[in-house]
Enzyme design. Structure first.
Site, PDB file in Angstrom:
ATOM      1  N   ARG A  40      -8.964   1.022   9.341  1.00 10.94           N
ATOM      2  CA  ARG A  40      -8.416  -0.288   9.708  1.00 10.94           C
ATOM      3  C   ARG A  40      -9.484  -1.160  10.366  1.00 10.94           C
ATOM      4  NH1 ARG A  40      -2.885   0.475   8.757  1.00 10.94           N
ATOM      5  NH2 ARG A  40      -1.641  -1.026   9.896  1.00 10.94           N
ATOM      6  N   ARG A  97      12.198  -6.505   4.476  1.00 10.34           N
ATOM      7  CA  ARG A  97      12.014  -5.097   4.118  1.00 10.34           C
ATOM      8  C   ARG A  97      12.901  -4.166   4.945  1.00 10.34           C
ATOM      9  NH1 ARG A  97       5.969  -2.535   4.461  1.00 10.34           N
ATOM     10  NH2 ARG A  97       6.214  -2.524   6.714  1.00 10.34           N
ATOM     11  N   ARG A 100       0.238  -8.660  13.680  1.00 15.59           N
ATOM     12  CA  ARG A 100      -0.365  -7.676  12.756  1.00 15.59           C
ATOM     13  C   ARG A 100      -1.289  -8.386  11.767  1.00 15.59           C
ATOM     14  NH1 ARG A 100       4.953  -5.230  10.622  1.00 15.59           N
ATOM     15  NH2 ARG A 100       3.708  -3.976   9.204  1.00 15.59           N
ATOM     16  N   LYS A 115       0.829  -1.215   0.000  1.00 21.97           N
ATOM     17  CA  LYS A 115       0.000   0.000   0.000  1.00 21.97           C
ATOM     18  C   LYS A 115       0.866   1.270   0.000  1.00 21.97           C
ATOM     19  CE  LYS A 115      -2.211  -0.990   3.865  1.00 21.97           C
ATOM     20  NZ  LYS A 115      -1.606  -2.288   4.206  1.00 21.97           N
ATOM     21  N   ARG A 142      11.920  -1.799  10.127  1.00 23.21           N
ATOM     22  CA  ARG A 142      10.931  -1.259  11.054  1.00 23.21           C
ATOM     23  C   ARG A 142      10.885  -2.136  12.303  1.00 23.21           C
ATOM     24  NH1 ARG A 142       5.308   0.072   8.019  1.00 23.21           N
ATOM     25  NH2 ARG A 142       4.557  -1.032   9.846  1.00 23.21           N
TER      26      ARG A 142
HETATM   27  P1  AMP Z   1       1.282   0.571   8.916  1.00 27.15           P
HETATM   28  O1  AMP Z   1       2.465   1.399   8.612  1.00 27.15           O
HETATM   29  O2  AMP Z   1       0.054   1.008   8.182  1.00 27.15           O
HETATM   30  O3  AMP Z   1       1.566  -0.900   8.788  1.00 27.15           O
HETATM   31  O4  AMP Z   1       0.956   0.814  10.462  1.00 27.15           O
HETATM   32  C1  AMP Z   1       1.886   0.524  11.483  1.00 27.15           C
HETATM   33  C2  AMP Z   1       1.184   0.492  12.824  1.00 27.15           C
HETATM   34  O5  AMP Z   1       0.595   1.771  13.085  1.00 27.15           O
HETATM   35  C3  AMP Z   1       0.021  -0.485  12.921  1.00 27.15           C
HETATM   36  O6  AMP Z   1       0.440  -1.800  13.242  1.00 27.15           O
HETATM   37  C4  AMP Z   1      -0.801   0.146  14.035  1.00 27.15           C
HETATM   38  O7  AMP Z   1      -0.234  -0.088  15.291  1.00 27.15           O
HETATM   39  C5  AMP Z   1      -0.660   1.635  13.735  1.00 27.15           C
HETATM   40  N1  AMP Z   1      -1.721   2.111  12.804  1.00 27.15           N
HETATM   41  C6  AMP Z   1      -1.565   2.563  11.538  1.00 27.15           C
HETATM   42  N2  AMP Z   1      -2.750   2.918  11.008  1.00 27.15           N
HETATM   43  C7  AMP Z   1      -3.679   2.684  11.960  1.00 27.15           C
HETATM   44  C8  AMP Z   1      -5.082   2.833  12.019  1.00 27.15           C
HETATM   45  N3  AMP Z   1      -5.792   3.307  10.979  1.00 27.15           N
HETATM   46  N4  AMP Z   1      -5.717   2.484  13.168  1.00 27.15           N
HETATM   47  C9  AMP Z   1      -5.026   2.038  14.233  1.00 27.15           C
HETATM   48  N5  AMP Z   1      -3.700   1.848  14.240  1.00 27.15           N
HETATM   49  C10 AMP Z   1      -3.011   2.184  13.118  1.00 27.15           C
END
Ligand code: AMP
Length: 213
Positions: free
Chosen positions: A88, A127, A171, A13, A160
């Site tokens: 989410r 990654r 996740r 994404k 990360r």
């Molecule tokens: P991502 O970079 O989108 O994989 O997000 C990394 C982490 O940020 C996730 O595992 C969540 O802990 C938090 N996070 C990102 N977007 C959201 C969201 N829309 N709602 C809740 N937590 C989020």
């Protein structure tokens, strides 16, 4: 153009959103990026969010919904935006619909990037991300020219903290339980399109653009 990208962690994404941002000249709004920046800056939000992010859990809805409501009302979002990582769960999607209705705007495309779990784990464990510009690399499919150094800006590459096997598993569990049901939510509204997120980044981008245009 207003667009939502759905899909599991590791579906691409972020990578695709960055390419769409360039092509359509609209902002990419990534809640993950916003939260990671807050963690880096050690703000109150960052300190709160970190406890959830470190273990692969979702940050509480009130926090992310507040962030998004404020962000999509900013001037640069007038002509459109790409939501990457939000919503989410169903509660976030409902709040988003309310906010968009208040603003009298609609989402033009909701696209699910479809990829299988094995591939996701492979992508996430290999990654690395540039700490300065956010560019992403992969040790096998897209290695940097110099180990640990960003091809684009020369910044330092790092994995990360949540890209370790244990947190990835969590996740994915959270994705299946909370985020995947959004597909049905949007399908019922007749809004969902699906793009196979397999193959090269360019191939996926091509399919995505075909779906949008
Ligand atoms: P991502 O970079 O989108 O994989 O997000 C990394 C982490 O940020 C996730 O595992 C969540 O802990 C938090 N996070 C990102 N977007 C959201 C969201 N829309 N709602 C809740 N937590 C989020």
């Amino acid at each position: 153009m207003r667009l939502i990208l759905l899909g599991p962690p590791g579906a691409g994404k972020g990578t695709q959103a960055k390419m769409l941002k360039e092509k359509f000249q609209i902002p990419q709004i990534s809640t993950g990026d916003i939260l990671r920046q807050a963690v880096k800056d050690n703000t109150e939000l960052g300190v709160r969010a970190k406890t959830f992010m470190d273990v692969g859990q979702l940050v509480p809805d009130d926090v992310v919904i507040g962030l998004i409501k404020e962000r999509i009302r900013q001037r640069d979002c007038k002509t459109g935006f790409i939501l990457d990582g939000f919503p989410r769960n169903i509660a976030q999607a409902e709040k988003l619909s309310e906010t968009l209705a208040d603003m009298r705007v609609v989402i033009d495309n909701i696209i699910d990037l479809e990829v299988d779990e094995r591939e996701v784990i492979e992508r996430l464990t290999g990654r690395s991300t540039c700490l300065d510009c956010g560019a992403m690399f992969h040790q096998i499919s897209c290695p940097p020219k110099v180990l640990g150094v960003c091809d684009g800006c020369g910044g330092k590459l790092a994995q990360r903290p949540d890209d370790n096997r244990e947190t990835i598993r969590e996740r994915l569990k959270v994705y299946l339980g909370s985020t995947a049901p959004l597909k049905e939510f949007y399908m019922k509204q007749g809004n969902l399109k699906t793009v196979k997120a397999k193959g090269s980044v360019e191939d996926i981008f091509f399919r995505l653009c075909e779906m949008i245009e």
